[in-house]
Design an enzyme around this catalytic site. Structure first.
Site, PDB file in Angstrom:
ATOM      1  N   ASP A   5     -11.444  -5.340  -2.705  1.00 39.05           N
ATOM      2  CA  ASP A   5     -12.229  -6.579  -2.693  1.00 39.05           C
ATOM      3  C   ASP A   5     -13.634  -6.249  -2.190  1.00 39.05           C
ATOM      4  O   ASP A   5     -13.851  -5.159  -1.655  1.00 39.05           O
ATOM      5  CB  ASP A   5     -11.576  -7.626  -1.771  1.00 39.05           C
ATOM      6  CG  ASP A   5     -11.343  -7.079  -0.387  1.00 39.05           C
ATOM      7  OD1 ASP A   5     -12.237  -7.192   0.456  1.00 39.05           O
ATOM      8  OD2 ASP A   5     -10.265  -6.485  -0.143  1.00 39.05           O
ATOM      9  N   THR A  27      -5.954  -0.089   1.745  1.00 35.29           N
ATOM     10  CA  THR A  27      -7.020  -0.770   1.012  1.00 35.29           C
ATOM     11  C   THR A  27      -8.141  -1.149   1.975  1.00 35.29           C
ATOM     12  O   THR A  27      -7.954  -1.144   3.195  1.00 35.29           O
ATOM     13  CB  THR A  27      -6.475  -2.028   0.312  1.00 35.29           C
ATOM     14  OG1 THR A  27      -5.855  -2.855   1.299  1.00 35.29           O
ATOM     15  CG2 THR A  27      -5.492  -1.670  -0.775  1.00 35.29           C
ATOM     16  N   GLU A  86       0.851  -1.207   0.000  1.00 40.42           N
ATOM     17  CA  GLU A  86       0.000   0.000   0.000  1.00 40.42           C
ATOM     18  C   GLU A  86       0.881   1.250   0.000  1.00 40.42           C
ATOM     19  O   GLU A  86       0.557   2.267  -0.630  1.00 40.42           O
ATOM     20  CB  GLU A  86      -0.903   0.024   1.243  1.00 40.42           C
ATOM     21  CG  GLU A  86      -1.934  -1.086   1.263  1.00 40.42           C
ATOM     22  CD  GLU A  86      -2.640  -1.229   2.624  1.00 40.42           C
ATOM     23  OE1 GLU A  86      -3.781  -1.700   2.623  1.00 40.42           O
ATOM     24  OE2 GLU A  86      -2.052  -0.905   3.672  1.00 40.42           O
ATOM     25  N   LYS A 106     -14.513  -1.225   4.633  1.00 43.12           N
ATOM     26  CA  LYS A 106     -14.211  -2.044   5.832  1.00 43.12           C
ATOM     27  C   LYS A 106     -12.703  -2.252   5.890  1.00 43.12           C
ATOM     28  O   LYS A 106     -12.127  -2.874   5.005  1.00 43.12           O
ATOM     29  CB  LYS A 106     -14.921  -3.394   5.710  1.00 43.12           C
ATOM     30  CG  LYS A 106     -14.441  -4.449   6.680  1.00 43.12           C
ATOM     31  CD  LYS A 106     -15.014  -5.813   6.355  1.00 43.12           C
ATOM     32  CE  LYS A 106     -14.518  -6.875   7.314  1.00 43.12           C
ATOM     33  NZ  LYS A 106     -13.197  -7.400   6.936  1.00 43.12           N
ATOM     34  N   ASP A 107     -12.073  -1.742   6.951  1.00 39.82           N
ATOM     35  CA  ASP A 107     -10.626  -1.933   7.068  1.00 39.82           C
ATOM     36  C   ASP A 107     -10.277  -2.490   8.442  1.00 39.82           C
ATOM     37  O   ASP A 107     -11.160  -2.962   9.167  1.00 39.82           O
ATOM     38  CB  ASP A 107      -9.884  -0.607   6.774  1.00 39.82           C
ATOM     39  CG  ASP A 107      -9.737   0.253   8.013  1.00 39.82           C
ATOM     40  OD1 ASP A 107     -10.577   0.137   8.946  1.00 39.82           O
ATOM     41  OD2 ASP A 107      -8.777   1.046   8.075  1.00 39.82           O
ATOM     42  N   MET A 108      -8.959  -2.439   8.779  1.00 37.94           N
ATOM     43  CA  MET A 108      -8.530  -3.032  10.046  1.00 37.94           C
ATOM     44  C   MET A 108      -7.721  -2.052  10.893  1.00 37.94           C
ATOM     45  O   MET A 108      -7.106  -2.462  11.874  1.00 37.94           O
ATOM     46  CB  MET A 108      -7.710  -4.306   9.759  1.00 37.94           C
ATOM     47  CG  MET A 108      -8.535  -5.347   9.019  1.00 37.94           C
ATOM     48  SD  MET A 108      -7.617  -6.828   8.549  1.00 37.94           S
ATOM     49  CE  MET A 108      -7.396  -7.628  10.124  1.00 37.94           C
ATOM     50  N   GLU A 109      -7.704  -0.774  10.511  1.00 41.60           N
ATOM     51  CA  GLU A 109      -6.864   0.182  11.248  1.00 41.60           C
ATOM     52  C   GLU A 109      -7.515   1.530  11.563  1.00 41.60           C
ATOM     53  O   GLU A 109      -7.201   2.149  12.582  1.00 41.60           O
ATOM     54  CB  GLU A 109      -5.573   0.482  10.448  1.00 41.60           C
ATOM     55  CG  GLU A 109      -4.576  -0.646  10.371  1.00 41.60           C
ATOM     56  CD  GLU A 109      -4.836  -1.609   9.214  1.00 41.60           C
ATOM     57  OE1 GLU A 109      -5.548  -1.214   8.263  1.00 41.60           O
ATOM     58  OE2 GLU A 109      -4.352  -2.749   9.263  1.00 41.60           O
TER      59      GLU A 109
HETATM   60  N1  ADE Z   1      -8.250  -4.499   3.504  1.00 45.32           N
HETATM   61  C1  ADE Z   1      -8.505  -4.814   2.216  1.00 45.32           C
HETATM   62  N2  ADE Z   1      -9.621  -5.575   2.132  1.00 45.32           N
HETATM   63  C2  ADE Z   1     -10.074  -5.761   3.396  1.00 45.32           C
HETATM   64  C3  ADE Z   1     -11.162  -6.457   3.957  1.00 45.32           C
HETATM   65  N3  ADE Z   1     -12.042  -7.121   3.196  1.00 45.32           N
HETATM   66  N4  ADE Z   1     -11.315  -6.410   5.294  1.00 45.32           N
HETATM   67  C4  ADE Z   1     -10.439  -5.724   6.064  1.00 45.32           C
HETATM   68  N5  ADE Z   1      -9.396  -5.061   5.596  1.00 45.32           N
HETATM   69  C5  ADE Z   1      -9.204  -5.072   4.262  1.00 45.32           C
END
Ligand code: ADE
Length: 233
Positions: free
Chosen positions: A196, A89, A14, A170-173
């Site tokens: 995605d 992403t 990224e 939707k991410d993770m940070e």
């Molecule tokens: N980063 C990229 N795609 C993701 C997903 N589906 N969920 C969490 N973080 C992401």
């Protein structure tokens, strides 16, 4: 160092297109060495980028809310940027009309969708609901709701929560960085490129592998646009 903007990226794939597009160069990271972050800055030190580096246990790029909160805290404490951004992403939703490579700039609250605490007084703590810095000149970029959790696959609770929050990305940070920024009183935003679809029968990882190049190129273009159009001083 007086950075106008600190960009926080989890994955090296990224970060690289952004580093190239903004012509950042790697410098010695001013944070505690044990954290293993990588630090890049522009020639006149207006913009910097922190990449979360590798997990010392298994050599993979670190993702998720724990490492994001550590990176955010070190960034606000050591670099005192005017604005901090969670950039990367994210999963999007076909049902909401999203396409691969769409870039969402956070709009309104940035929330946790993956923190479930069914205790009445924790209702607002669960989701966090942290403010997002308002960007004046968005051009063609989309505004959207960004929410975070520590899992790639989603549970029924995560699904229902994202529906209730109106999640676009939707991410993770982002929510972890937003929580730290709120604590430190630093304006924060998220910029997320769709790599995605959450509402697809295809595995997330195979979607990601097929699409990350397009998504991260669009992300770098978006960052270049936002910075060139004077959104950050
Ligand atoms: N980063 C990229 N795609 C993701 C997903 N589906 N969920 C969490 N973080 C992401």
């Amino acid at each position: 160092m007086t950075f106008n903007l600190a960009i926080l990226c989890a994955l090296e794939i990224e970060a690289v297109p952004i580093i190239n597009s903004l012509q950042l160069s790697e410098k010695q990271c001013p944070f505690d060495k044990r954290l293993g972050f990588r630090f890049f800055a522009s020639a006149r030190s207006e913009i910097c980028l922190l990449q979360f580096g590798k997990c010392p246990k298994n050599g993979i790029d670190r993702i998720g809310t724990q490492i994001a909160a550590l990176a955010a805290w070190e960034t606000v404490k050591t670099l005192a940027p005017a604005v901090i951004a969670s950039v990367g992403t994210a999963g999007g939703f076909k049902a909401k009309g999203a396409s691969i490579g769409d870039v969402f700039v956070s709009d309104g609250k940035i929330c946790f969708h993956g923190r479930h605490i069914p205790v009445p007084k924790y209702k607002s703590f669960e989701t966090g609901d942290f403010p997002s810095h308002i960007i004046k000149n968005l051009g063609v970029l989309k505004k959207g709701r960004v929410s975070s959790g520590d899992s790639v696959p989603i549970s029924k609770q995560d699904h229902d929560r994202m529906l209730a929050l109106g999640t676009d990305a939707k991410d993770m940070e982002a929510a972890a960085i937003a929580e730290v920024a709120y604590l430190a009183n630093v304006p924060m935003l998220a910029v997320k490129a769709i790599s995605d679809f959450v509402d697809s029968s295809e595995q997330t990882h195979s979607q990601f592998m097929a699409n990350f190049k397009e998504a991260t190129d669009k992300l770098a273009q978006a960052m270049n646009f936002l910075i060139s159009n004077n959104n950050f001083g």
